[in-house]
Structures are given as structure tokens and as C-alpha cells.
Design an enzyme around this catalytic site. Structure first.
Site, PDB file in Angstrom:
ATOM      1  N   ALA A  25      -3.653   7.767  -5.085  1.00 35.67           N
ATOM      2  CA  ALA A  25      -2.259   7.313  -5.201  1.00 35.67           C
ATOM      3  C   ALA A  25      -2.323   5.828  -5.552  1.00 35.67           C
ATOM      4  O   ALA A  25      -2.284   4.958  -4.683  1.00 35.67           O
ATOM      5  CB  ALA A  25      -1.531   7.536  -3.884  1.00 35.67           C
TER       6      ALA A  25
ATOM      7  N   GLY B 193       0.838  -1.203   0.000  1.00 36.16           N
ATOM      8  CA  GLY B 193       0.000   0.000   0.000  1.00 36.16           C
ATOM      9  C   GLY B 193       0.865   1.242   0.000  1.00 36.16           C
ATOM     10  O   GLY B 193       2.053   1.171  -0.298  1.00 36.16           O
ATOM     11  N   ASN B 194       0.282   2.381   0.329  1.00 29.67           N
ATOM     12  CA  ASN B 194       1.090   3.607   0.452  1.00 29.67           C
ATOM     13  C   ASN B 194       0.435   4.537   1.460  1.00 29.67           C
ATOM     14  O   ASN B 194      -0.616   4.225   2.025  1.00 29.67           O
ATOM     15  CB  ASN B 194       1.274   4.269  -0.919  1.00 29.67           C
ATOM     16  N   ASN B 195       1.071   5.677   1.695  1.00 32.14           N
ATOM     17  CA  ASN B 195       0.657   6.567   2.791  1.00 32.14           C
ATOM     18  C   ASN B 195      -0.494   7.513   2.455  1.00 32.14           C
ATOM     19  O   ASN B 195      -0.821   8.380   3.257  1.00 32.14           O
ATOM     20  CB  ASN B 195       1.849   7.433   3.213  1.00 32.14           C
TER      21      ASN B 195
END
Ligand code: C5P
Length: 399
Positions: free
Chosen positions: A276, A208-210
Site C-alpha cells: 500500500a 503512513g497507512n494501515n
């Protein structure tokens, strides 16, 4: 004029409650229909008789009607209103609203209201400046409640400063503008993507990402406020948005997000892609949890679909496509490359090098690069304000 508008007025325990009586008078003069709910502490400042006489409706302050013993339905009040105005809104009621507490009729009506909610705070300057109150007001605005700012001047305590409730005339003017101003995106359909995507490695793990989703949610909310019908396609996020003009499509992976976007895009006037989206996903998803071994684990990754590029390819005349670029180096050049490659009309550039910009922060600092119209840099602002800057830029070149 507010002819026929149904205004639910919430009055809380503040000395400015006496001004709420004048507010009812002005609203009724403007041909609005007014119902008043008071908190128990508002009863220490003004009487229900004042409000029931002025509004020609019973002023309610408890869940039980005292004369008949029947239920005062907070649900019905919330559904009845075109707008719920809380004026004056005390620090205490604001804190309860931010926490979702509902130990009186006004708060229960707030939680069940489907109409726009407008808060006109009134309190002493230090209570207003306190970080707790400021955070609560910020939270309420992020949840699509509207704020009518306080005025500076003499306060009931004798101190001078910020905290006076906006004058009833100002509140009526605000409502008039709210109901009658021409909305920039009326009749438009908009697609917004938000948040991260999660690419499954096995049944318990993902890449995943932030991304928090805050920026995309702020854009969806701003578009809906400006009259658009919005489809918000979001990856996993803690953000919440309740707006009658926003349909939320919760997705997990880039593939899921792509499928929803490709289906919706042909009917859209505008698409703002702020998600994102992961660029890579595991080539295969393990059926069972991968067991650890003593050696390293090598994952093979493959590319995810580039949703923006796919939409850019099928974009028709008249459709506006807006992308985001979050860069850590060669910001400008990379953003310009993406503007071309993905056939965006605008790209919103934010750099992780700017303090207060990017993931998870309530603020952002952006530059909008237009395909045909140069670029504009904006100072650090709240994400709600940034969303409005983006919409203003779109509407002034595609109005
Ligand atoms: O190529 P990059 O990920 O930096 O491009 C960013 C822009 O493209 C953003 O608007 C993002 O939402 C969109 N994007 C997308 N699908 C991807 C990757 C990015 O829609 N797979």
C-alpha cells in the site's frame, strides 16, 4: 522413496508417541536417515531405546549426552536435517513453539532449524478446539511451518472427535509428496512488495497507512514454497518471514521502495505488487521536529512515484505483473481502470466493504481480474490460502 533424506523426528509427550516408533520404521524402510529427539515428557510414554534401535542413531532427550557428558548440539541437528517432523506434537509443545520458548532440546532445535518444519498434532478434541491451541497453530503456519491435520475418531480419553495424530503412513506420504511434487514456480524469480510506506514529515512524524504486510508476506512465502526465488521489498511491518529462498529488502518510503523495485524488476519473471504505497509525500521533510503553534498547520504534499506504472511501462514479453486494488467504492470499475493504466496482467481486487477483507485481518476476500481471461471471485479465506489462489491463477494462465 525418501532415499537419503535426513529426517529429524521430534517426539513429544502424547500417547500417540508409540506411533512415532512405527513412523521411524517406515521412514527407514523408505531409505531416509532418521534422528530422533524426545521431550522429557515423551520419556513417560516411550523409551529412547525403541527409537535408537529403529533409527540406528542415538535418540536424544537432553542437552547433555548422558554417557559422555558432552553437549548435544541443537544447532547441528537443525542444520543437519532436510525436514524436522514433530509427531506427535502435543498442545504443550505447540504452545512453546508459538511462544519461542526453548527449555528442552527439541524446542531449541526447533528455534535453530533452517529446514522446513512439519507439525503433526495429537491431543484430545477439546484441547485441539481450544482457541489458545488454534491461535498457536495459526501462528506457526503463518511462520511457514507446515501442518499435517489431525484425524477424527476414537481418542485415548475414550471421547470421539478430532485430535488423533495422522497415521504414520499418511505422514510418510505427505513427506514423499513434499519432497517430490513438481513445484509450480521452480526456477522462477519473483518480486513481491508488501506493507505500507512511511513518508517523513519531520524526524519524528510520518504519513503512513494501515497496511499490515500480511498479504504480501503470505504471497512471498507461497511463492518460495512453490520453488521461486523471491525478493520481498517491504515497508515497515511487524511481519516476519524466514525462508531460505526469500531475500527481504526493508524500505521505508515510496522512493526507497521504487529504487529497489526498479533495480530488481528486469531480472524477474513475476512481480506481485501488494504494498500500500503512499500516493503523496510531504513536499519537504523538516530537518527539526515541527513545533506546534496556536494556528493550523498546512502541509504541502507532492506525488510519490507510481512504482506499478513504472514497472508496467518497462515490462517485457513473458514477465507477469500482478497488482492489487483496495477499493471502497466503484470497486470493479476502478480495478479495471488500474489493470489497463498500469499494464498489469492480473489485478487482485479486495473491497474494504467486505467483512474480514483488507488491512490487518488474517483473512481476505478477493476477486482476480485477468487482462485476457475474465475474472474469478473467491470466498473469504485465510491470507495463506488467498496467496495460493493468486499463484494458482497465475500459473494456470502462464504455466
Ligand atoms: O493506484 P493504486 O494505489 O490504487 O494502485 C494499487 C496498485 O498499484 C497496487 O498493486 C500497489 O502496490 C501499486 N502501487 C505502486 N506504487 C504506487 C501506488 C500503487 O506500486 N505509488
Amino acid at each position: 522413496m525418501l532415499t537419503g533424506k535426513k529426517i529429524l523426528l521430534g517426539v513429544t509427550g502424547s500417547i500417540a508417541a508409540y506411533k512415532a516408533a512405527h513412523l521411524v520404521r517406515l521412514l527407514v524402510k523408505q531409505s531416509a536417515e532418521v534422528k530422533v529427539i524426545m521431550t522429557p515428557s515423551a520419556l513417560d510414554f516411550v523409551t529412547p531405546l525403541t527409537f535408537s534401535t529403529l533409527s540406528k542413531n542415538p535418540a536424544l532427550s537432553s542437552f547433555q549426552a548422558t554417557d559422555t557428558g558432552t553437549w548435544n548440539s541443537h544447532v547441528e541437528l537443525g542444520l543437519w536435517a532436510d525436514a524436522f517432523v514433530i509427531a506427535p506434537a502435543s498442545a504443550n509443545t505447540i504452545a512453546h513453539m508459538a511462544q519461542g520458548l526453548c527449555d528442552n532440546l527439541l524446542l531449541a532445535s526447533y528455534l535453530s532449524a533452517r529446514c522446513p518444519v512439519i507439525i503433526a498434532p495429537a491431543m484430545d478434541l477439546d484441547m485441539l478446539a481450544h482457541p489458545a491451541t488454534q491461535t498457536n497453530l495459526q501462528t506457526l503456519q503463518e511462520r511457514s511451518n507446515h501442518l499435517i491435520h489431525t484425524n477424527k475418531g476414537e481418542l485415548a480419553s475414550g471421547l470421539h472427535g478430532d485430535g488423533r495424530m495422522a497415521e504414520p503412513e499418511e505422514i510418510v506420504a505427505w513427506l514423499d509428496q513434499f519432497f517430490h511434487s513438481k513445484k509450480k514456480f521452480s526456477g522462477k524469480k519473483a518480486l513481491v512488495t508488501a506493507g505500507p510506506t512511511y513518508e517523513a514529515i519531520d524526524p519524528v512524524r510520518f504519513i503512513g497507512n494501515n497496511s499490515s504486510g500480511k498479504m504480501g508476506f503470505a504471497i512471498a512465502n507461497a511463492l518460495a514454497e512453490q520453488g521461486a526465488q523471491v525478493d520481498l521489498v517491504t515497508g515497515p511491518t511487524h511481519e516476519r518471514l524466514h525462508h531460505p529462498s526469500v531475500t527481504i529488502h526493508a524500505v521505508v518510503s515510496a522512493d526507497d521502495m521504487r529504487d529497489v523495485c526498479v533495480k530488481l524488476f528486469p531480472a524477474m519473471d513475476i512481480a506481485v505488487l501488494s504494498a500500500a504505497v503512499a500516493d503523496y509525500k510531504p513536499a519537504t521533510k523538516a530537518d527539526q521536529k515541527i513545533k506546534k503553534t496556536d494556528g493550523p498547520l498546512v502541509l504541502e504534499l507532492t506525488r510519490t512515484p507510481d512504482i506499478a506504472a513504472e514497472l508496467g511501462k518497462v515490462k517485457k514479453q513473458g514477465q507477469v505483473l500482478v497488482g492489487f486494488a483496495l477499493e471502497t467504492e466503484n470497486e470493479r470499475a476502478n480495478a479495471e481502470k488500474k489493470l489497463e493504466a498500469k499494464n498489469f496482467d492480473f489485478i487482485v481486487l479486495n473491497s474494504l466493504n467486505d467483512h474480514g477483507a483488507g488491512f490487518g485481518t488474517p483473512t481476505n476476500k478477493i476477486e482476480i481480474i485477468s487482462r485476457h481471461n475474465g475474472s474469478t471471485k473467491f470466498p473469504l479465506k485465510s491470507k495463506a490460502e488467498v496467496a495460493n489462489d493468486i499463484l494458482q491463477t497465475i500459473s494456470s494462465s502462464h504455466g
